[in-house]
Design an enzyme around this catalytic site. Structure first.
Site, PDB file in Angstrom:
ATOM      1  N   HIS A  66      15.131  38.119  81.827  1.00 46.80           N
ATOM      2  CA  HIS A  66      16.307  37.278  81.587  1.00 46.80           C
ATOM      3  C   HIS A  66      17.076  37.709  80.340  1.00 46.80           C
ATOM      4  O   HIS A  66      18.285  37.499  80.252  1.00 46.80           O
ATOM      5  CB  HIS A  66      15.893  35.802  81.499  1.00 46.80           C
ATOM      6  N   ASP A  74      18.732  42.682  74.101  1.00 48.34           N
ATOM      7  CA  ASP A  74      19.105  42.545  72.695  1.00 48.34           C
ATOM      8  C   ASP A  74      18.587  41.244  72.081  1.00 48.34           C
ATOM      9  O   ASP A  74      19.094  40.801  71.052  1.00 48.34           O
ATOM     10  CB  ASP A  74      20.631  42.627  72.534  1.00 48.34           C
ATOM     11  N   ASN A  91      17.314  29.440  82.569  1.00 47.18           N
ATOM     12  CA  ASN A  91      16.434  29.751  81.437  1.00 47.18           C
ATOM     13  C   ASN A  91      15.634  28.555  80.930  1.00 47.18           C
ATOM     14  O   ASN A  91      14.805  28.704  80.022  1.00 47.18           O
ATOM     15  CB  ASN A  91      17.260  30.324  80.277  1.00 47.18           C
ATOM     16  N   HIS A 188       6.300  38.919  90.478  1.00 51.27           N
ATOM     17  CA  HIS A 188       5.897  37.589  90.951  1.00 51.27           C
ATOM     18  C   HIS A 188       4.446  37.579  91.426  1.00 51.27           C
ATOM     19  O   HIS A 188       3.972  36.562  91.916  1.00 51.27           O
ATOM     20  CB  HIS A 188       6.842  37.107  92.052  1.00 51.27           C
ATOM     21  N   ASP A 240       2.328  33.906  93.790  1.00 49.84           N
ATOM     22  CA  ASP A 240       1.548  34.799  94.647  1.00 49.84           C
ATOM     23  C   ASP A 240       0.346  33.988  95.123  1.00 49.84           C
ATOM     24  O   ASP A 240      -0.689  33.947  94.455  1.00 49.84           O
ATOM     25  CB  ASP A 240       1.113  36.034  93.841  1.00 49.84           C
TER      26      ASP A 240
HETATM   27  C1  HEM Z   1      15.957  38.452  92.606  1.00 54.78           C
HETATM   28  C2  HEM Z   1      15.358  38.392  91.477  1.00 54.78           C
HETATM   29  C3  HEM Z   1      14.566  37.214  90.976  1.00 54.78           C
HETATM   30  C4  HEM Z   1      14.668  35.876  91.247  1.00 54.78           C
HETATM   31  C5  HEM Z   1      15.645  35.184  92.162  1.00 54.78           C
HETATM   32  C6  HEM Z   1      13.633  35.204  90.488  1.00 54.78           C
HETATM   33  C7  HEM Z   1      13.432  33.840  90.461  1.00 54.78           C
HETATM   34  C8  HEM Z   1      12.387  33.210  89.820  1.00 54.78           C
HETATM   35  C9  HEM Z   1      12.155  31.797  89.819  1.00 54.78           C
HETATM   36  C10 HEM Z   1      13.027  30.742  90.491  1.00 54.78           C
HETATM   37  C11 HEM Z   1      11.007  31.577  89.133  1.00 54.78           C
HETATM   38  C12 HEM Z   1      10.328  30.240  88.854  1.00 54.78           C
HETATM   39  C13 HEM Z   1      10.776  29.710  87.501  1.00 54.78           C
HETATM   40  C14 HEM Z   1      10.063  28.431  87.131  1.00 54.78           C
HETATM   41  O1  HEM Z   1       9.922  27.549  87.997  1.00 54.78           O
HETATM   42  O2  HEM Z   1       9.631  28.311  85.965  1.00 54.78           O
HETATM   43  C15 HEM Z   1      10.528  32.847  88.687  1.00 54.78           C
HETATM   44  C16 HEM Z   1       9.379  33.030  87.962  1.00 54.78           C
HETATM   45  C17 HEM Z   1       8.968  34.244  87.490  1.00 54.78           C
HETATM   46  N1  HEM Z   1       9.650  35.438  87.571  1.00 54.78           N
HETATM   47 FE1  HEM Z   1      11.238  35.797  88.738  1.00 54.78          FE
HETATM   48  N2  HEM Z   1      12.916  36.139  89.803  1.00 54.78           N
HETATM   49  C18 HEM Z   1      13.454  37.363  90.061  1.00 54.78           C
HETATM   50  C19 HEM Z   1      13.068  38.574  89.519  1.00 54.78           C
HETATM   51  C20 HEM Z   1      12.084  38.719  88.582  1.00 54.78           C
HETATM   52  C21 HEM Z   1      11.845  39.919  87.823  1.00 54.78           C
HETATM   53  C22 HEM Z   1      12.685  41.180  87.913  1.00 54.78           C
HETATM   54  C23 HEM Z   1      10.783  39.659  87.020  1.00 54.78           C
HETATM   55  C24 HEM Z   1      10.106  40.572  86.018  1.00 54.78           C
HETATM   56  C25 HEM Z   1       9.980  41.850  86.143  1.00 54.78           C
HETATM   57  C26 HEM Z   1      10.353  38.310  87.292  1.00 54.78           C
HETATM   58  C27 HEM Z   1       9.269  37.706  86.722  1.00 54.78           C
HETATM   59  C28 HEM Z   1       8.922  36.380  86.930  1.00 54.78           C
HETATM   60  C29 HEM Z   1       7.681  35.811  86.445  1.00 54.78           C
HETATM   61  C30 HEM Z   1       6.561  36.535  85.741  1.00 54.78           C
HETATM   62  C31 HEM Z   1       7.720  34.446  86.782  1.00 54.78           C
HETATM   63  C32 HEM Z   1       6.679  33.379  86.455  1.00 54.78           C
HETATM   64  C33 HEM Z   1       7.111  32.682  85.183  1.00 54.78           C
HETATM   65  C34 HEM Z   1       6.105  31.702  84.646  1.00 54.78           C
HETATM   66  O3  HEM Z   1       5.016  31.567  85.204  1.00 54.78           O
HETATM   67  O4  HEM Z   1       6.423  31.091  83.603  1.00 54.78           O
HETATM   68  N3  HEM Z   1      11.181  37.754  88.216  1.00 54.78           N
HETATM   69  N4  HEM Z   1      11.386  33.841  89.118  1.00 54.78           N
END
Ligand code: HEM
Ligand SMILES: *[C@@H]1O[C@H](CO)[C@@H](O)[C@H](O)[C@H]1NC(C)=O
Length: 324
Positions: A66, A74, A91, A188, A240
């Site tokens: 993000h 940055d 965020n 994810h 997952d």
């Molecule tokens: C199309 C791209 C992506 C979408 C739409 C997306 C969307 C989301 C959403 C909705 C969540 C849940 C947030 C929450 O409920 O706290 C999430 C969690 C997460 N995302 Fe993504 N994401 C994307 C790409 C990525 C990328 C590129 C990364 C890192 C390389 C990433 C890493 C993570 C991780 C590690 C979590 C878990 C966060 C936590 O457990 O606090 N995501 N993402």
């Protein structure tokens, strides 16, 4: 004389073209002389925090993503303020800010004014994923910290309802390919999501009265019991299913089996290009295999080089939540 002038102007041209390029680059070991302990301080800090709260590992990984998609890598995500990036809806649930601030405090004591918050975040995201099973990779450093952070600038962050086309476009806009998209969304494989981003798929999807038809019907009751109708939208479930604490390729198997938790994740299986990359990570016979662990590091290096500020751009913040 003519040829001297030609050579001279060629030299000037090369200098003009090469100088900004040379400045706008990160390199491995940037702090090896100016702050030799920089990387080990970050690593020890991340280890300590992940040990006491494993949720900070996925938190830091998502945070760097993000950060990098908005104004480049940055550390603009870390700045406090009533209209700052961190107040924007995508965020709001980020976590791990305290880990970066902890590392920064120690680094300011060891090498005042030397190590940027942007580098701390890029290093910490790497160290965090390694703690939960990812293969390590070398993070080029030398980023400087930005001075602008606005919630209104966050619209290029992908949303959980984005189609594959939109996801690809948002990644392409920052120089990342469809392969990078699939690889990085493979992040994810760790972490959790709040039910508020899942429940709409489970009960009355697009006012159909039923669930999202792309969800495996035999998995639906499980998902419904994890996120009950009208239940707590803040409850968190693994992205997952069955393997949320380990960095591995099971995320792609879940997507193949229609057990993707986010609508955006499941949609990667509906597009032939993104599906093909997912299949290659799973090692499908007849397809050139890809190793998630190796590709992840490569794509992370690309992502954490988006729009970096180096040389005389930006600043080295003293406190990561405040511009100097
Ligand atoms: C199309 C791209 C992506 C979408 C739409 C997306 C969307 C989301 C959403 C909705 C969540 C849940 C947030 C929450 O409920 O706290 C999430 C969690 C997460 N995302 Fe993504 N994401 C994307 C790409 C990525 C990328 C590129 C990364 C890192 C390389 C990433 C890493 C993570 C991780 C590690 C979590 C878990 C966060 C936590 O457990 O606090 N995501 N993402
Ligand atoms: C689904 O939503 C639509 C529109 O809000 C509503 O008319 C319908 O009754 C809902 N169906 C169920 C089963 O809740």
């Amino acid at each position: 004389m003519d040829s001297f002038l030609n050579k001279f102007s060629l030299l000037v041209l090369i200098l003009l073209v090469a100088t900004p390029l040379a400045l706008a680059q990160t390199k491995v070991g940037f702090y090896s002389r100016s702050c030799p302990k920089a990387e080990s301080i970050v690593q020890a800090t991340v280890k300590k925090h992940v040990k006491s709260n494993s949720a900070v590992a996925p938190g830091l990984l998502r945070m760097v993503f993000h950060d990098c998609f908005v104004h480049g890598c940055d550390a603009s995500i870390l700045i406090d303020g009533s209209n700052a990036e961190k107040t924007a809806p995508p965020n709001l649930l980020l976590r791990g800010y305290d880990v970066i601030e902890d590392a920064k405090t120690q680094l300011e004591a060891a090498c005042p004014g030397v190590v940027s918050c942007a580098d701390i975040l890029a290093l910490a995201a790497r160290d965090a994923t390694v703690e939960v099973g990812a293969l390590t990779y070398k993070v080029p450093t030398g980023r400087r910290d930005g001075r602008v952070s606005l919630a209104s600038d966050t619209s290029n962050l992908p949303s959980f309802r984005d189609s594959v086309t939109v996801q690809k476009k948002k990644f392409a806009d920052v120089g990342l390919s469809a392969q990078d998209l699939v690889t990085l969304v493979g992040g994810h494989t760790i972490g959790t999501v709040a039910c508020q981003f899942v429940s709409y798929r489970l009960y009355n999807f697009t006012n159909s009265g039923g669930a999202d038809p792309t969800i495996d019907p035999s998995f639906l009751p499980t998902l419904q019991s994890l996120c009950p109708q009208n239940g707590d939208g803040n409850k968190r479930i693994a992205l997952d299913y069955g393997s949320g604490n380990n960095f591995d390729r099971s995320f792609f198997k879940n997507v193949r089996d229609n057990r993707g938790i986010l609508e955006s994740d499941q949609s990667l299986w509906q597009d032939s290009t993104t599906r093909n990359f997912a299949q290659r990570f799973m090692g499908i016979r007849g397809l050139a295999g890809l190793t998630l662990n190796l590709e992840f590091g490569k794509s992370m290096i690309k992502m954490t080089n988006i729009g970096v500020k180096t040389g005389t751009a930006g600043e080295i913040r003293k406190v990561c939540s405040k511009i100097n």
